[in-house]
Design a protein around this motif. Structure first.
Motif, PDB file in Angstrom:
ATOM      1  N   PHE A  95      58.430  53.554  33.468  1.00  0.00           N
ATOM      2  CA  PHE A  95      57.666  52.514  32.770  1.00  0.00           C
ATOM      3  C   PHE A  95      57.740  51.165  33.488  1.00  0.00           C
ATOM      4  CE2 PHE A  95      57.933  55.399  29.003  1.00  0.00           C
ATOM      5  CZ  PHE A  95      56.561  55.551  28.818  1.00  0.00           C
ATOM      6  N   PRO A  96      58.923  50.693  33.918  1.00  0.00           N
ATOM      7  CA  PRO A  96      58.946  49.439  34.689  1.00  0.00           C
ATOM      8  C   PRO A  96      58.223  49.554  36.033  1.00  0.00           C
ATOM      9  CG  PRO A  96      61.164  50.023  33.945  1.00  0.00           C
ATOM     10  CD  PRO A  96      60.268  51.145  33.576  1.00  0.00           C
ATOM     11  N   ILE A  97      58.253  50.730  36.626  1.00  0.00           N
ATOM     12  CA  ILE A  97      57.519  50.926  37.880  1.00  0.00           C
ATOM     13  C   ILE A  97      56.020  50.785  37.618  1.00  0.00           C
ATOM     14  CG2 ILE A  97      56.940  52.608  39.681  1.00  0.00           C
ATOM     15  CD1 ILE A  97      59.880  53.625  39.386  1.00  0.00           C
ATOM     16  N   ALA A  98      55.558  51.351  36.503  1.00  0.00           N
ATOM     17  CA  ALA A  98      54.145  51.203  36.124  1.00  0.00           C
ATOM     18  C   ALA A  98      53.810  49.732  35.901  1.00  0.00           C
ATOM     19  CB  ALA A  98      53.840  52.019  34.872  1.00  0.00           C
ATOM     20  N   THR A  99      54.719  48.995  35.286  1.00  0.00           N
ATOM     21  CA  THR A  99      54.495  47.570  35.047  1.00  0.00           C
ATOM     22  C   THR A  99      54.344  46.812  36.365  1.00  0.00           C
ATOM     23  OG1 THR A  99      55.717  47.700  32.971  1.00  0.00           O
ATOM     24  CG2 THR A  99      55.430  45.505  33.935  1.00  0.00           C
ATOM     25  N   ALA A 100      55.135  47.176  37.357  1.00  0.00           N
ATOM     26  CA  ALA A 100      54.993  46.551  38.678  1.00  0.00           C
ATOM     27  C   ALA A 100      53.613  46.862  39.269  1.00  0.00           C
ATOM     28  CB  ALA A 100      56.099  47.034  39.613  1.00  0.00           C
ATOM     29  N   GLY A 101      53.142  48.096  39.090  1.00  0.00           N
ATOM     30  CA  GLY A 101      51.801  48.453  39.540  1.00  0.00           C
ATOM     31  C   GLY A 101      50.730  47.642  38.822  1.00  0.00           C
ATOM     32  N   TRP A 102      50.931  47.435  37.505  1.00  0.00           N
ATOM     33  CA  TRP A 102      49.986  46.627  36.733  1.00  0.00           C
ATOM     34  C   TRP A 102      49.969  45.183  37.235  1.00  0.00           C
ATOM     35  CZ3 TRP A 102      46.069  48.201  34.163  1.00  0.00           C
ATOM     36  CH2 TRP A 102      46.103  49.425  33.494  1.00  0.00           C
ATOM     37  N   ALA A 103      51.143  44.671  37.591  1.00  0.00           N
ATOM     38  CA  ALA A 103      51.204  43.299  38.122  1.00  0.00           C
ATOM     39  C   ALA A 103      50.412  43.198  39.422  1.00  0.00           C
ATOM     40  CB  ALA A 103      52.657  42.879  38.331  1.00  0.00           C
ATOM     41  N   ALA A 104      50.541  44.200  40.279  1.00  0.00           N
ATOM     42  CA  ALA A 104      49.781  44.203  41.542  1.00  0.00           C
ATOM     43  C   ALA A 104      48.282  44.230  41.261  1.00  0.00           C
ATOM     44  CB  ALA A 104      50.190  45.405  42.399  1.00  0.00           C
ATOM     45  N   ILE A 105      47.865  45.084  40.325  1.00  0.00           N
ATOM     46  CA  ILE A 105      46.440  45.157  39.958  1.00  0.00           C
ATOM     47  C   ILE A 105      45.960  43.814  39.411  1.00  0.00           C
ATOM     48  CG2 ILE A 105      44.808  46.156  38.302  1.00  0.00           C
ATOM     49  CD1 ILE A 105      45.264  48.225  40.222  1.00  0.00           C
ATOM     50  N   LEU A 106      46.749  43.215  38.535  1.00  0.00           N
ATOM     51  CA  LEU A 106      46.359  41.938  37.941  1.00  0.00           C
ATOM     52  C   LEU A 106      46.165  40.862  39.009  1.00  0.00           C
ATOM     53  CD1 LEU A 106      45.942  40.140  35.398  1.00  0.00           C
ATOM     54  CD2 LEU A 106      48.381  39.639  35.546  1.00  0.00           C
ATOM     55  N   ILE A 107      47.100  40.753  39.923  1.00  0.00           N
ATOM     56  CA  ILE A 107      46.968  39.764  40.994  1.00  0.00           C
ATOM     57  C   ILE A 107      45.743  40.077  41.848  1.00  0.00           C
ATOM     58  CG2 ILE A 107      48.053  38.845  43.089  1.00  0.00           C
ATOM     59  CD1 ILE A 107      50.787  39.410  41.641  1.00  0.00           C
ATOM     60  N   GLY A 108      45.536  41.360  42.142  1.00  0.00           N
ATOM     61  CA  GLY A 108      44.359  41.756  42.915  1.00  0.00           C
ATOM     62  C   GLY A 108      43.060  41.411  42.218  1.00  0.00           C
ATOM     63  N   ILE A 109      42.989  41.661  40.929  1.00  0.00           N
ATOM     64  CA  ILE A 109      41.772  41.346  40.163  1.00  0.00           C
ATOM     65  C   ILE A 109      41.529  39.844  40.140  1.00  0.00           C
ATOM     66  CG2 ILE A 109      40.740  41.393  37.844  1.00  0.00           C
ATOM     67  CD1 ILE A 109      40.616  44.088  39.319  1.00  0.00           C
ATOM     68  N   PHE A 110      42.601  39.066  40.039  1.00  0.00           N
ATOM     69  CA  PHE A 110      42.437  37.611  40.102  1.00  0.00           C
ATOM     70  C   PHE A 110      41.939  37.187  41.479  1.00  0.00           C
ATOM     71  CE2 PHE A 110      44.202  37.383  35.991  1.00  0.00           C
ATOM     72  CZ  PHE A 110      43.941  36.111  35.494  1.00  0.00           C
ATOM     73  N   CYS A 111      42.418  37.836  42.528  1.00  0.00           N
ATOM     74  CA  CYS A 111      41.893  37.543  43.876  1.00  0.00           C
ATOM     75  C   CYS A 111      40.397  37.817  43.922  1.00  0.00           C
ATOM     76  CB  CYS A 111      42.615  38.386  44.933  1.00  0.00           C
ATOM     77  SG  CYS A 111      44.303  37.893  45.266  1.00  0.00           S
ATOM     78  N   PHE A 112      39.976  38.956  43.370  1.00  0.00           N
ATOM     79  CA  PHE A 112      38.550  39.281  43.322  1.00  0.00           C
ATOM     80  C   PHE A 112      37.787  38.229  42.515  1.00  0.00           C
ATOM     81  CE2 PHE A 112      35.071  41.283  40.898  1.00  0.00           C
ATOM     82  CZ  PHE A 112      34.195  41.501  41.950  1.00  0.00           C
ATOM     83  N   GLY A 113      38.315  37.881  41.340  1.00  0.00           N
ATOM     84  CA  GLY A 113      37.643  36.900  40.490  1.00  0.00           C
ATOM     85  C   GLY A 113      37.479  35.550  41.172  1.00  0.00           C
ATOM     86  N   PHE A 114      38.543  35.072  41.791  1.00  0.00           N
ATOM     87  CA  PHE A 114      38.452  33.799  42.505  1.00  0.00           C
ATOM     88  C   PHE A 114      37.488  33.906  43.686  1.00  0.00           C
ATOM     89  CE2 PHE A 114      42.813  32.895  40.702  1.00  0.00           C
ATOM     90  CZ  PHE A 114      42.351  31.958  39.788  1.00  0.00           C
ATOM     91  N   ASN A 115      37.474  35.048  44.342  1.00  0.00           N
ATOM     92  CA  ASN A 115      36.552  35.264  45.460  1.00  0.00           C
ATOM     93  C   ASN A 115      35.108  35.137  44.982  1.00  0.00           C
ATOM     94  OD1 ASN A 115      35.592  35.897  48.008  1.00  0.00           O
ATOM     95  ND2 ASN A 115      36.180  38.034  47.925  1.00  0.00           N
ATOM     96  N   VAL A 116      34.800  35.771  43.862  1.00  0.00           N
ATOM     97  CA  VAL A 116      33.446  35.702  43.316  1.00  0.00           C
ATOM     98  C   VAL A 116      33.113  34.248  42.933  1.00  0.00           C
ATOM     99  CG1 VAL A 116      31.966  36.371  41.365  1.00  0.00           C
ATOM    100  CG2 VAL A 116      33.384  38.087  42.513  1.00  0.00           C
ATOM    101  N   LEU A 117      34.025  33.600  42.220  1.00  0.00           N
ATOM    102  CA  LEU A 117      33.764  32.242  41.756  1.00  0.00           C
ATOM    103  C   LEU A 117      33.610  31.245  42.898  1.00  0.00           C
ATOM    104  CD1 LEU A 117      36.205  32.164  38.725  1.00  0.00           C
ATOM    105  CD2 LEU A 117      33.698  32.381  38.657  1.00  0.00           C
ATOM    106  N   MET A 118      34.356  31.453  43.987  1.00  0.00           N
ATOM    107  CA  MET A 118      34.320  30.504  45.103  1.00  0.00           C
ATOM    108  C   MET A 118      33.257  30.828  46.141  1.00  0.00           C
ATOM    109  SD  MET A 118      38.482  29.911  45.524  1.00  0.00           S
ATOM    110  CE  MET A 118      38.383  30.444  47.167  1.00  0.00           C
ATOM    111  N   ASN A 119      32.847  32.096  46.267  1.00  0.00           N
ATOM    112  CA  ASN A 119      32.029  32.481  47.419  1.00  0.00           C
ATOM    113  C   ASN A 119      30.699  33.142  47.089  1.00  0.00           C
ATOM    114  OD1 ASN A 119      33.925  31.656  49.482  1.00  0.00           O
ATOM    115  ND2 ASN A 119      35.201  33.330  48.727  1.00  0.00           N
ATOM    116  N   LEU A 120      30.411  33.402  45.852  1.00  0.00           N
ATOM    117  CA  LEU A 120      29.178  34.115  45.522  1.00  0.00           C
ATOM    118  C   LEU A 120      27.930  33.346  45.930  1.00  0.00           C
ATOM    119  CD1 LEU A 120      28.078  36.704  44.206  1.00  0.00           C
ATOM    120  CD2 LEU A 120      27.936  35.441  42.072  1.00  0.00           C
ATOM    121  N   ASP A 121      27.951  32.048  45.820  1.00  0.00           N
ATOM    122  CA  ASP A 121      26.762  31.241  46.121  1.00  0.00           C
ATOM    123  C   ASP A 121      26.642  30.873  47.599  1.00  0.00           C
ATOM    124  OD1 ASP A 121      25.918  31.236  43.472  1.00  0.00           O
ATOM    125  OD2 ASP A 121      27.168  29.512  42.995  1.00  0.00           O
ATOM    126  N   LYS A 122      27.631  31.220  48.401  1.00  0.00           N
ATOM    127  CA  LYS A 122      27.550  30.880  49.828  1.00  0.00           C
ATOM    128  C   LYS A 122      26.554  31.814  50.504  1.00  0.00           C
ATOM    129  CE  LYS A 122      32.114  28.891  50.240  1.00  0.00           C
ATOM    130  NZ  LYS A 122      33.431  28.967  50.868  1.00  0.00           N
TER     131      LYS A 122
END
Length: 125
Positions: A95-122
Motif C-alpha cells: 500500500f505505501p508503495i502504491a502511494t509512492a506511485g500515486w505521488a509520481a502520477i500526481l506530479i506528472g499530471i501537474f507537469c502536464f497541466g502546467f505544460n498545457v497552461l503555459m504552452n498551448l497558445d504558443k
C-alpha cells in the motif's frame, strides 16, 4: 511524443480489457480497482494526452512533457502491481508503495497541466 503515448495507451487498453475479461470469466472481481485504473490512467488519460502532444508538437518537446512522460509511465505500473499485490494479500507493505506511485502520477499530471497552461497558445514550429 504524441504517437509514443498513443501506442503506450493502446497497450494499457489491451491489458485493462484483458483483466476485465478474466474477471468476468472467473466471477472474481477483487481486482476491479486495478482494472479501472489501468483503463482510466493508462488507456484514456494517456490517449488524450497523446492527442494533445500530437496536435501541439511544441508542447511535447518541453521538459515538463518529458517529466510527465517518465513520472506517469513509471508510476502507473508501480501503482497497478502494488495495489494488486496488496489486495491479493501478499503483504500490506505494497500500500505505501502504491502511494509512492500515486505521488509520481500526481506530479506528472501537474507537469502536464502546467505544460498545457503555459504552452498551448504558443505557435507550433
Amino acid at each position: 511524443m504524441g504517437k509514443t503515448l498513443l501506442k503506450i495507451s493502446v497497450v494499457y487498453f489491451m491489458l485493462g480489457i484483458s483483466l476485465g475479461l478474466y474477471m468476468s470469466l472467473t466471477h472474481i472481481f477483487t481486482l476491479t480497482s486495478v482494472h479501472v485504473d489501468i483503463n482510466l490512467l493508462g488507456w484514456m488519460s494517456l490517449a488524450l494526452i497523446g492527442v494533445f502532444y500530437h496536435l501541439y508538437p511544441n508542447m511535447g518537446k518541453t521538459s515538463l512533457a518529458k517529466w510527465h512522460f517518465w513520472l506517469h509511465n513509471i508510476g502507473l505500473p508501480v501503482i497497478m502491481i502494488a495495489i494488486a499485490l496488496a489486495i491479493l494479500g501478499v503483504s500490506p507493505v505494497f500500500f505505501p508503495i502504491a502511494t509512492a506511485g500515486w505521488a509520481a502520477i500526481l506530479i506528472g499530471i501537474f507537469c502536464f497541466g502546467f505544460n498545457v497552461l503555459m504552452n498551448l497558445d504558443k505557435p507550433t514550429a
